[in-house]
Design an enzyme around this catalytic site. Structure first.
Site, mmCIF file in Angstrom:
data_model
loop_
_atom_site.group_PDB
_atom_site.id
_atom_site.type_symbol
_atom_site.label_atom_id
_atom_site.label_comp_id
_atom_site.label_asym_id
_atom_site.label_seq_id
_atom_site.Cartn_x
_atom_site.Cartn_y
_atom_site.Cartn_z
ATOM 1 C CB SER A 32 -6.372 5.468 0.641
ATOM 2 O OG SER A 32 -5.875 6.780 0.669
ATOM 3 C CG HIS B 133 -8.802 2.061 -0.884
ATOM 4 N ND1 HIS B 133 -7.951 0.981 -0.911
ATOM 5 C CD2 HIS B 133 -8.014 3.145 -1.079
ATOM 6 C CE1 HIS B 133 -6.705 1.387 -1.080
ATOM 7 N NE2 HIS B 133 -6.718 2.701 -1.198
ATOM 8 C CE LYS C 56 -5.730 1.848 -4.654
ATOM 9 N NZ LYS C 56 -6.058 3.260 -4.541
HETATM 10 C C1 LIG Z 1 -5.358 4.355 -5.225
HETATM 11 C C2 LIG Z 1 -6.279 5.496 -5.239
HETATM 12 C C3 LIG Z 1 -6.459 6.242 -6.403
HETATM 13 C C4 LIG Z 1 -5.650 5.988 -7.632
HETATM 14 O O1 LIG Z 1 -6.035 4.825 -8.301
HETATM 15 P P1 LIG Z 1 -5.053 4.181 -9.382
HETATM 16 O O2 LIG Z 1 -5.964 3.394 -10.243
HETATM 17 O O3 LIG Z 1 -4.077 3.357 -8.625
HETATM 18 O O4 LIG Z 1 -4.414 5.311 -10.098
HETATM 19 C C5 LIG Z 1 -7.384 7.264 -6.393
HETATM 20 N N1 LIG Z 1 -8.094 7.552 -5.274
HETATM 21 C C6 LIG Z 1 -7.931 6.865 -4.124
HETATM 22 C C7 LIG Z 1 -8.741 7.218 -2.932
HETATM 23 C C8 LIG Z 1 -7.011 5.823 -4.073
HETATM 24 O O5 LIG Z 1 -6.840 5.156 -2.944
#
Ligand SMILES: *Cc1c(COP(=O)(O)O)cnc(C)c1O
Length: 391
Positions: free
Chosen positions: A180, A208, A239
């Protein structure tokens, strides 16, 4: 005693270091352009890859769900909070991911914590990439299993860990699909081969990658053609999907187990109807409007090439996540401020989110940006960086 004196002391240090930040308020919808402090700026910091946060089909689905089913569910899934729409959406999601089953959690964060903390015991080992997301790390903190961290994407170190742990009952190898903060993709084919050689389970966190990589945004497993060879796929609905939530896709037996033992699933209320209905509409959009993903990648190539031509260090990113490495924490924050002055919102990311000395502006282009938006951002980056002596 003065309460919180110990916290105040630390906060003063952050203020002195230039890394204390109030939260930024968005005064409009989330989109390619947003209003911040009364000013319209180009948004380069959201995870809204496909522009789905305000897609008409998602909004309509959410509104209709509120009208028909109300604002909330009134219970956790396991007691009285499972609606038919939850189960229907999970069946569709499993079909989409080509897995036997899927289970939705409140967020991607709780999905990772729920899985990693519940499926292992002290007879087992979890083997994790050093740059995995905080939610995987927290899941590991909560498991009774032994831990082994391997160097980022280092297959020799992973193999060493697999060799050293052959006495344990179960080995679970966990990796982010797309990392990320750097935007690089995990070498999943090699990870899968090693896990097959040493008889270990593989889990990938596609937060992602869902909606970004693979056919119709099916994620890294589809991107690499590894269907049936990755045991646990975690994804987020927060996301590219544009709403809120996380999911675990895999075997039916895994879903059955998580329903009974994953604590965030058991002890936290289910998604409101509007959330589930909007996520369901997002799946329609992924299947019926694949041009959004094409546009995301076109914009990614344009913006990344532009940054590299200007001479910025983008850390070898391979995805729409493009970091602009600055190094010093305070300098990254200054660059972010200068960009805002020029009409671009791009947040600085500093320690502890990234290692010390690796502060950066992390940019994410979306399918909603126009070429003009992106050229405007490139010009702003050039001017701001020259002013601060970064270029
Ligand atoms: C953003 C993210 C999460 C968390 O996801 P949410 O739905 O925002 O809680 C988990 N793992 C990774 C790699 C992320 O980038």
């Amino acid at each position: 005693m003065k309460p919180f004196a110990h916290l105040e002391k630390e906060i003063q240090e952050w203020k002195a270091a230039g890394t204390f930040r109030p939260l930024t308020e968005i005064e409009s919808e989330q989109g390619a352009r947003v209003v911040i402090r009364g000013k319209e700026v180009v948004q380069l910091s959201s995870n809204n890859y496909l522009g789905l946060t305000n897609h008409p089909r998602l909004k309509k689905a959410a509104l209709e769900a509120v009208e028909q089913y109300g604002a909330g569910t009134g219970s956790v899934r396991t007691i009285a909070g499972t609606f038919s729409m939850h189960e229907q959406f999970e069946k569709r999601l499993a079909q989409f991911k080509h897995t036997e089953a899927a289970l939705v959690f409140q967020s991607g964060f709780t999905s990772n914590v729920g899985v990693v903390a519940s499926i292992l015991t002290d007879e087992d080992v979890v083997i994790s990439d050093e740059l995995n997301h905080a939610s995987i790390i927290d899941g590991i903190r909560l498991t009774k299993a032994k831990r082994r961290i391997y160097r980022h994407n280092d297959m020799d170190d992973l193999e060493k860990a697999l060799k050293e742990t052959q006495d344990s009952r179960v080995r679970l190898v966990v990796t982010d699909g797309v990392f990320s903060m750097d935007g690089d993709i995990a070498p999943l084919p090699q990870i899968v081969e090693l896990c097959e050689k040493y008889d270990a389970l593989v889990m990938v966190d596609d937060a992602h990658a869902s909606g970004v990589l693979g056919k119709n945004g099916r994620g890294t497993v589809d991107h690499y053609g590894l269907h049936g060879r990755v045991h646990i796929q975690v994804g987020t609905l927060s996301k590219a999907i544009g709403v809120l939530g996380g999911y675990v896709a895999g075997a039916q037996v895994l879903r059955d187990y998580l329903i009974h033992r994953a604590r965030p699933f058991l002890f936290s209320t289910s998604h409101p109807p509007a959330v589930t209905a909007a996520c369901n509409a997002a799946l329609d959009v992924l299947l019926e409007e694949p041009e959004l993903i094409d546009r995301l990648w076109e914009n990614t190539r344009f913006f990344k090439e532009g940054l590299n031509k200007l001479g910025f260090d983008t850390a070898g990113s391979e995805t729409p996540i493009t970091p602009v490495i600055v190094g010093d924490d305070a300098l990254a924050m200054k660059l972010s401020d200068e960009l805002f002055e020029r009409g671009v919102y791009a947040q600085g990311i500093v320690y502890p989110t990234v290692p010390k000395g690796k502060a950066r502006i992390r940019t994410i282009v979306t399918a909603s940006h126009t070429k003009e938006d992106l050229q405007f951002c490139l010009d702003a980056f050039e001017q701001a960086a020259k002013k601060l002596g970064i270029l």
